[in-house]
Scaffold this motif. Structure first.
Motif, PDB file in Angstrom:
ATOM      1  N   ALA A   1      36.281  29.840  44.539  1.00 59.91           N
ATOM      2  CA  ALA A   1      35.619  31.110  44.208  1.00 59.91           C
ATOM      3  C   ALA A   1      36.390  32.317  44.731  1.00 59.91           C
ATOM      4  N   ALA A   2      37.307  32.107  45.651  1.00 53.51           N
ATOM      5  CA  ALA A   2      38.095  33.218  46.209  1.00 53.51           C
ATOM      6  C   ALA A   2      39.299  33.565  45.350  1.00 53.51           C
ATOM      7  N   ALA A   3      39.463  32.879  44.225  1.00 52.27           N
ATOM      8  CA  ALA A   3      40.649  33.069  43.389  1.00 52.27           C
ATOM      9  C   ALA A   3      40.901  34.525  42.982  1.00 52.27           C
TER      10      ALA A   3
ATOM     11  N   THR B   1      32.351  34.445  45.228  1.00 48.34           N
ATOM     12  CA  THR B   1      32.818  34.943  43.930  1.00 48.34           C
ATOM     13  C   THR B   1      32.640  36.455  43.823  1.00 48.34           C
ATOM     14  N   GLY B   2      31.433  36.929  44.147  1.00 46.79           N
ATOM     15  CA  GLY B   2      31.157  38.357  44.048  1.00 46.79           C
ATOM     16  C   GLY B   2      32.015  39.180  44.988  1.00 46.79           C
ATOM     17  N   LEU B   3      32.189  38.687  46.196  1.00 48.86           N
ATOM     18  CA  LEU B   3      32.980  39.428  47.182  1.00 48.86           C
ATOM     19  C   LEU B   3      34.457  39.455  46.786  1.00 48.86           C
ATOM     20  N   ALA B   4      34.976  38.327  46.333  1.00 49.55           N
ATOM     21  CA  ALA B   4      36.385  38.270  45.939  1.00 49.55           C
ATOM     22  C   ALA B   4      36.664  39.211  44.768  1.00 49.55           C
ATOM     23  N   LYS B   5      35.752  39.240  43.793  1.00 50.29           N
ATOM     24  CA  LYS B   5      35.925  40.156  42.658  1.00 50.29           C
ATOM     25  C   LYS B   5      35.864  41.615  43.108  1.00 50.29           C
ATOM     26  N   ALA B   6      34.934  41.903  44.024  1.00 51.58           N
ATOM     27  CA  ALA B   6      34.806  43.284  44.510  1.00 51.58           C
ATOM     28  C   ALA B   6      36.066  43.725  45.223  1.00 51.58           C
ATOM     29  N   LEU B   7      36.637  42.857  46.058  1.00 55.34           N
ATOM     30  CA  LEU B   7      37.855  43.205  46.798  1.00 55.34           C
ATOM     31  C   LEU B   7      39.036  43.384  45.851  1.00 55.34           C
ATOM     32  N   ALA B   8      39.109  42.516  44.853  1.00 49.78           N
ATOM     33  CA  ALA B   8      40.218  42.601  43.897  1.00 49.78           C
ATOM     34  C   ALA B   8      40.171  43.891  43.093  1.00 49.78           C
ATOM     35  N   GLY B   9      38.957  44.452  42.933  1.00 50.54           N
ATOM     36  CA  GLY B   9      38.805  45.659  42.137  1.00 50.54           C
ATOM     37  C   GLY B   9      38.985  46.955  42.898  1.00 50.54           C
ATOM     38  N   LEU B  10      39.166  46.885  44.197  1.00 52.06           N
ATOM     39  CA  LEU B  10      39.344  48.099  44.994  1.00 52.06           C
ATOM     40  C   LEU B  10      40.696  48.748  44.707  1.00 52.06           C
TER      41      LEU B  10
END
Length: 296
Positions: A145-147, A91-100
Motif C-alpha cells: 500500500a506504500a507504493a 494507502t491514503g497516507l502514501a497517496k497524500a504524501l506523493a501528491g504534496l
C-alpha cells in the motif's frame, strides 16, 4: 526536523514522540478528529483522507497506526478491522504524501515480523520471502500500500516490528502482571521462537532509520537474540524472582484468542540483519536485559 507521526497515542508512538521532542524536533500528530491544537493534523484512515496542509514542511512521516493485533479475540469482523486499519490507512497516507508539492524525504512505515509467517526453528532475515497465514497476508498488502510514496521517490522504510518488551502496553504489558503474581508460564509447548526487542531499543532503531538516509525497504526491528517461549518464561521468572510453573495449553489459547492463537503458538525466529550491518548498537540485546529495562 519537522516530523509527522500516526499512532502517536500508542505504546510506541507516544514513546517516539517524547523522544523526538526531547531532542528538539517538531512533532505533528495525525488525529482522527478535527485538529484542536497546533501540533495536530486531521486524518481519516478508512476514508483515506489527510489534511495535507498540515503536513507542509515535514521532512519525515512515521506511520504507526493500526488496530491492536492482540487487543481482542480474532473474530472475522476484527480480522477485517486489523487489515483495513493498516492497508487503507497506509494507502491514503502514501497517496497524500506523493501528491504534496514538497513531499517528505522519508516515509517510515511500522509493519511487523508477521510478514515471515511461521519460521519454525529457521532463523530468517530481511532477505526471506513472505510466509503464509493471515498476518503474513496483511503485512504484504500493508507494505504494498506504500507504493505511491515509493513511486514518488520518497525513501520508504518498512520497520518490521517484533514483540516489544514493555510493562506499559502491548502484548508484553499484559504478561507482566501475571508473572508478578506468580501466575506466569509457558504457552503451548514453549518451543516456539519469540523475536523480542526492548522498547528503548525499538525507539532508538526508529530514530536510527530516520537518520540513516541510505536505508530503505524492509528492516527488522527485533533484538539480536531470539528466544523460545520457554526461555522467555524462564527469563521473566529470573528477573521478577517469581515461579513460572503454570502453562497455558494450546486448546485453551485457541478458545480464548480465536485465530490469533495460531500466531501466539507459531514460531518466528527473526534476526535484525540490516540494523546490525548498519552498525546499530542494541543497549539491551538479551531477553533478560530487555525485561530488566522494562522494569526501570
Amino acid at each position: 526536523m519537522r516530523i509527522a507521526v500516526t499512532g502517536s497515542t500508542g505504546l510506541i508512538g507516544s514513546a517516539l514522540t517524547r523522544s523526538l521532542r526531547a531532542e528538539g524536533h517538531e512533532v505533528v500528530r495525525l488525529v482522527r478528529r478535527p485538529a484542536a491544537a497546533a501540533d495536530e493534523v486531521e486524518w481519516a484512515p478508512k476514508r483515506q483522507y489527510v489534511d495535507t496542509a498540515g503536513l507542509a514542511g515535514c521532512e519525515a512521516v512515521v506511520h504507526l497506526a493500526g488496530a491492536g493485533v492482540g487487543d481482542r479475540r480474532w473474530t472475522e469482523s476484527y480480522k477485517r478491522e486489523i487489515r483495513d486499519s493498516r492497508v487503507l490507512g497506509t494507502t491514503g497516507l502514501a497517496k497524500a504524501l506523493a501528491g504534496l508539492d514538497e513531499p517528505p524525504r522519508t516515509f517510515l512505515v511500522g509493519t511487523a515480523v508477521g510478514y515471515y509467517g511461521d519460521t519454525g526453528d529457521n532463523a530468517v532475515d530481511e532477505s526471506a520471502p513472505p510466509g503464509t497465514g493471515f498476518l503474513a497476508d496483511v503485512c504484504q498488502e500493508w507494505e504494498a500500500a506504500a507504493a505511491p510514496a515509493q513511486e514518488a521517490g520518497i525513501r520508504t522504510v518498512f520497520g518490521r516490528t517484533g514483540l516489544v518488551v514493555s510493562r506499559k502496553g502491548g502484548a508484553w504489558g499484559r504478561l507482566f502482571p501475571l508473572f508478578k503474581l506468580g501466575l506466569g508460564g509457558r504457552m503451548g509447548n514453549g518451543r516456539q521462537y519469540w523475536s523480542a526487542i526492548a522498547l528503548h531499543d525499538h525507539i532508538a532503531a526508529l530514530r536510527f532509520l530516520l537518520e540513516e538516509s541510505e536505508l530503505s525497504g524492509p528492516v527488522n526491528l527485533t533484538g539480536p537474540e531470539p528466544v523460545t517461549n520457554r526461555e522467555a518464561t524462564a527469563a521473566m521468572g529470573r528477573v521478577l524472582h517469581r515461579p513460572t510453573v503454570f502453562t497455558a495449553p494450546s486448546p485453551l489459547l485457541k478458545v480464548a484468542l480465536g485465530d490469533f492463537a495460531t500466531d501466539v503458538l507459531g514460531s518466528q525466529r527473526v534476526l535484525p540483519r540490516r540494523l546490525l550491518d548498519a552498525n546499530f548498537t542494541f543497549a539491551f540485546p538479551t531477553i533478560d536485559d530487555a525485561i530488566s529495562a522494562a522494569l526501570r
